[in-house]
Design an enzyme around this catalytic site. Sequence first.
Site, mmCIF file in Angstrom:
data_model
loop_
_atom_site.group_PDB
_atom_site.id
_atom_site.type_symbol
_atom_site.label_atom_id
_atom_site.label_comp_id
_atom_site.label_asym_id
_atom_site.label_seq_id
_atom_site.Cartn_x
_atom_site.Cartn_y
_atom_site.Cartn_z
ATOM 1 N N HIS A 829 45.219 31.133 -14.673
ATOM 2 C CA HIS A 829 46.405 30.332 -14.361
ATOM 3 C C HIS A 829 47.558 31.287 -14.053
ATOM 4 O O HIS A 829 48.065 31.955 -14.947
ATOM 5 C CB HIS A 829 46.748 29.420 -15.542
ATOM 6 C CG HIS A 829 45.725 28.350 -15.757
ATOM 7 N ND1 HIS A 829 45.368 27.882 -16.995
ATOM 8 C CD2 HIS A 829 44.972 27.668 -14.865
ATOM 9 C CE1 HIS A 829 44.437 26.940 -16.860
ATOM 10 N NE2 HIS A 829 44.186 26.805 -15.565
ATOM 11 N N GLU A 832 50.836 31.938 -16.033
ATOM 12 C CA GLU A 832 50.751 32.410 -17.416
ATOM 13 C C GLU A 832 50.815 33.932 -17.460
ATOM 14 O O GLU A 832 49.857 34.613 -17.804
ATOM 15 C CB GLU A 832 49.484 31.849 -18.064
ATOM 16 C CG GLU A 832 49.549 30.331 -18.174
ATOM 17 C CD GLU A 832 48.214 29.642 -18.463
ATOM 18 O OE1 GLU A 832 48.202 28.403 -18.546
ATOM 19 O OE2 GLU A 832 47.192 30.335 -18.607
ATOM 20 N N HIS A 926 45.014 33.064 -21.926
ATOM 21 C CA HIS A 926 45.912 32.081 -21.307
ATOM 22 C C HIS A 926 47.300 32.142 -21.933
ATOM 23 O O HIS A 926 47.510 32.810 -22.937
ATOM 24 C CB HIS A 926 45.359 30.658 -21.503
ATOM 25 C CG HIS A 926 44.207 30.319 -20.604
ATOM 26 N ND1 HIS A 926 44.311 29.448 -19.565
ATOM 27 C CD2 HIS A 926 42.933 30.766 -20.605
ATOM 28 C CE1 HIS A 926 43.149 29.354 -18.952
ATOM 29 N NE2 HIS A 926 42.275 30.137 -19.563
ATOM 30 N N GLU A 1011 45.181 31.527 -26.399
ATOM 31 C CA GLU A 1011 46.455 31.008 -25.912
ATOM 32 C C GLU A 1011 47.600 31.772 -26.567
ATOM 33 O O GLU A 1011 47.670 31.871 -27.785
ATOM 34 C CB GLU A 1011 46.594 29.519 -26.273
ATOM 35 C CG GLU A 1011 45.515 28.610 -25.700
ATOM 36 C CD GLU A 1011 45.814 28.169 -24.275
ATOM 37 O OE1 GLU A 1011 46.846 28.602 -23.720
ATOM 38 O OE2 GLU A 1011 45.013 27.392 -23.715
HETATM 39 ZN ZN ZN Z 1 46.010 28.351 -18.932
#
Ligand code: ZN
Length: 1146
Positions: A829, A832, A926, A1011
């Site tokens: 992504h 990010e 992420h 994350e």
């Molecule tokens: Zn992500």
Amino acid sequence: MVEPPVLDAFSMYFTGSGAREHQSNKWQLLAKARCLSVLSLQNSSDKASILAILQVISDLLSVGTDRRIYYMISKGGSEALLQTLVDTARSASPDSDILLPLFRLLAKVGLRDKKFGQKALESEALDVTLILARKNLSHSQNLLHCLWALRVFASSVTTGAMLGINGAMELLFKVISPYTRKHTRTIRAATEVLAALLKSKSNCRRAVNRGYVTSLLRLHQDWHSHDVTNTYVLIRHELLLCLRHIVTLRSGREAFLAAQGMETLFSIAQTCLENKSMEPVISAVIQILRQCYPESPLPLVTTRSAYTFPAPGSSSSGLPQGLAEEDLEDDGDEEMDKDSDAEAVKEDDDLETDMNKLSPNPGFDLPEEELAQYAVMCPELSYNCEELESKYGDDLNIKATPFANHHHIPSVASLRQQCFNREHSSWGQESEDTDHISILHLVKGGKSSIRPSSKQRPVMNGNQSIPQNGFGIDSSGHDASDDSQASLEQAAWDIEAISCPRITASFSNSTKSEEGNETAEKLLHAHLKNTPFHDPHLYMANAMRTRSAVGFKMMALPDLWGHCPPTTAQPMLDRKLGVQRIKILEDVRRLLQPSDVINKVVFSLDEPWLLQGPASSCLRFQSKFESGNLRKAIQVREFEYDLLVNADVNSSQHQQWFYFKVSGMRTAVIYRFNIINCEKPNSQFNYGMQPTLYSVKEALLGRPAWIRTGSEICYYKNRYRQNAAAVDGASGKHYYTLTFAVTFPHNDDACYLAYHYPYTYSTLMTHLEILERSIDPRQVYFRQDVLCQTLGGNPCPLVTITAFPESNSAEHLEQFRCRPYQVITARVHPGESNASWVMKGTLEFLVSSDPVAKLLRENFVFKIIPMLNPDGVINGNHRCSLRGEDLNRQWLIPQAHLQPTIYHTKGLLHYLSSIGKGPVVFCDFHGHSQKKNVFLYGCSMKETLWQAGCTVGGSALLEDVSYRMLPKILDKLAPAFTMNSCSFLVEKSRASTARVVVWRELGVSRSYTMESSYCGCNQGPYQGLQFGTRELEEMGAMFCLGLLVMELRSARCSHKLLARATALLNADVLDHYLQRCSSSSSSSSRFSEVDDEPSCMEEIDYSADSSSDPEHNLAELDRQIQECAFNKDEEEGTEEGIGQRRRSVP
Ligand SMILES: [Zn+2]
């Protein structure tokens, strides 16, 4: 007749002491059961008995918890009470001595009985109560009791609708009078009933048709103007709640606007905004104003991205959607009444409960000849002992490059200045010999050494939105020197020219370079400092090779220069109360008082001819550089700008990431920026997070740094709405505004503002090149391959890190060949960027001379794909590839020509698996926009089934629980990491993510998404601090340490490794994480993801959608009844004003 023994039992029970009450649970149950059975007989006409029973039940229910009431409800108590009411009311002479306590009891029980409205309807108690209320209009005490009952009946929307049909609203308008100080308790109860009735859409329609909108506005205005002491705020609040329900209908909003409701309520809000006691009124006013603010489409020609790319298989080159106001969908009128009793929507619906989809499915769909191409990417597997010798000869004599600081672990060492003094040992020296500052000293156990020095920093206010000391520190923590100040002034460079240098000419060929580059070269020459693992010249060379969809010609100076935030972390911003409502009132003011609104487009990718010349007095914007994202800027007032972020390429959504240059500012002025087309329903910007700012002038003054900046920040739903006819299934969606105020540090500066610390593709390529140059090739096997070309024509790098075999002996070669693999990926992504900073920490740590890194290299082969979506990163996307699709939803069936990076990453994993080298751990890094800290998502079949309440397989199901080991270890080691936010649930909506596919198809039980918050931590040593890049990089290093500790705890771990690790890790540390990890506290895995970013668990104090809180109402009505019951024998009427006895027969 009531049997005397029962009454005896009751009295015995209630005269008993508290202690006795506890010891006689059986008694209690028995008493309740008997009581109910007696009551339900309902043939008693003995007033004394009924009163006694009511008294007993009331006493019984007034002590202890609500459990007793629920028990009574389950035993038919509601029905019995309602029947008693009907019987009593229909008797020849209804007795208020019975009715009043009965109503109180009904209200108390009814509040807790979800089916009470329905039961009242069936027992005809509804009609009876309405009749009683009508008869008692002039008898306030009796009326009050009827109103309480009606209030409870109306909790059910269907019952409320029935009351509306039977004329309840007309009745209530007879009770609710203009301002008076008499019978205010009754008036308040009537407003509460009316508000409850208006939860029904049919009642709202009736209210609109009968002109109640105007009546309610007038009533409210009357109370507002007379109630100068704010004694009856609650009545005013309830009147507003009535309006609030009505304006959920389009016709209600039209009536409200026609009655000048906006103007009326806006001026009321202005007069009492600062008054704390007016809080309920203000919040209701704001909610109504928001609801009634006419929606409009975004000020864009199309919501589709301003950038397009002819991607293969792209169906999305589609039609630009004109946005027309008439397309805006209405959201209320046609909705049917919904009974609030309806089953709550099950949160866990997304959990995968299909055993077939939870079970491993290790089918290879790649033919062998396809798999063979990945063998080339794993040359370490065919390594033979001659290779190293032929490459370097016996006597390795490698010159250190200018960047070779292999004993320097920037992420870790920068924490302690003394580290810098120890990093000049020569190649040959064993790092263990030195008194090395290892990562081990930074684990949570020893975390006191990490001093977030800025924690005590004064909280900044609007006028000092930039922390003063933030700009006083350069990237290495030294104070800025005075001579750079001098050079800045002497040179008198044009900030515009140097802040965004062109990439068309390289420095090595400066004869051809344009003027801007000459200036930039001078600049670099004058200010070049050795930023670790970065080199501007190399960056420029890489930027020239980088291919963007639109052909960027400029570079952002902070990227060229490689600047980071200061090493001291910044505290989270304290949110000022009322920030959001002030912003909303400002928005409303634009509608009501448009005279001072400028509304001038000053920047637009769609209308490039609008670009302002340097003479213009307004701010100038620029976003056409790598990772840049800003589509449009509209000057709203002199110092306020509405900004629109570009959608992802070939898409019309995912606006979140922003990164742009702004120049032409004045200092000592507060500028306000409103990014008005954000999409997420919530953001960490509501909880202490700030955007980042980089000032070119500060950099030239020797203080180059990205600083968290901005004040009066909030994130809220705005009045813009997507065209209903839009494609992408996103029709009619609402947009959100991120608003923040900035005070720039210098006049006529050029500043960059970004969602988070940028990390471009060219930065990555530069970083990898420097890393490769810096390593000692005898100690570190570092290899960079090209995994594949992206759709945009950029190489996607694959990095291999391990150690060469210790020697050519058969034993060492065998050890080398048997090393297990670890696979780490990041940045699928593109928005990010925090994931890239974590990855940077991982890469630098793995090639470092830290003894832990050495052990890791000697025992594993790391396969790392640091950027799975280079095209997205380059073009300033937030979520997608150039095809406008989320690559982390393409793992099930990726295609080589459509999702090449995913296809080949999966192919490589299949290849490794096919030769028995499936990774020990797979982790995809992420960033998370709605939570704090760092945490892992993993996959567990058992936890998923359990959480879904699914009994299939049940406890007999066997599952290796080793997936919990790594997060538990990281919880102990890494300051930013917390187990509490980890989740191991497998969701249907995630079936196509890397984590789930690698887990299920490749059988990697330790397959994770890691994350990292964009914001910071609310636990551990960084609690209350926003992340800088240092904390993120440290996390990347700690992740590696976690892998080693996990290996030490595995059965496979060799004695040799254990012995070496034990020697390395001092007893305390070892004890710390080897012992305590196993006894790690039970962790919560209850957070179920809705998206990669689940909705925020934190409370928002200004929710636009919160209607009156039922819990609060419950407690409040309880309190009123209690108060009334308590005073029932006293002379009533302190408030009512009249010493009237309540003897009259209803
Ligand atoms: Zn992500």
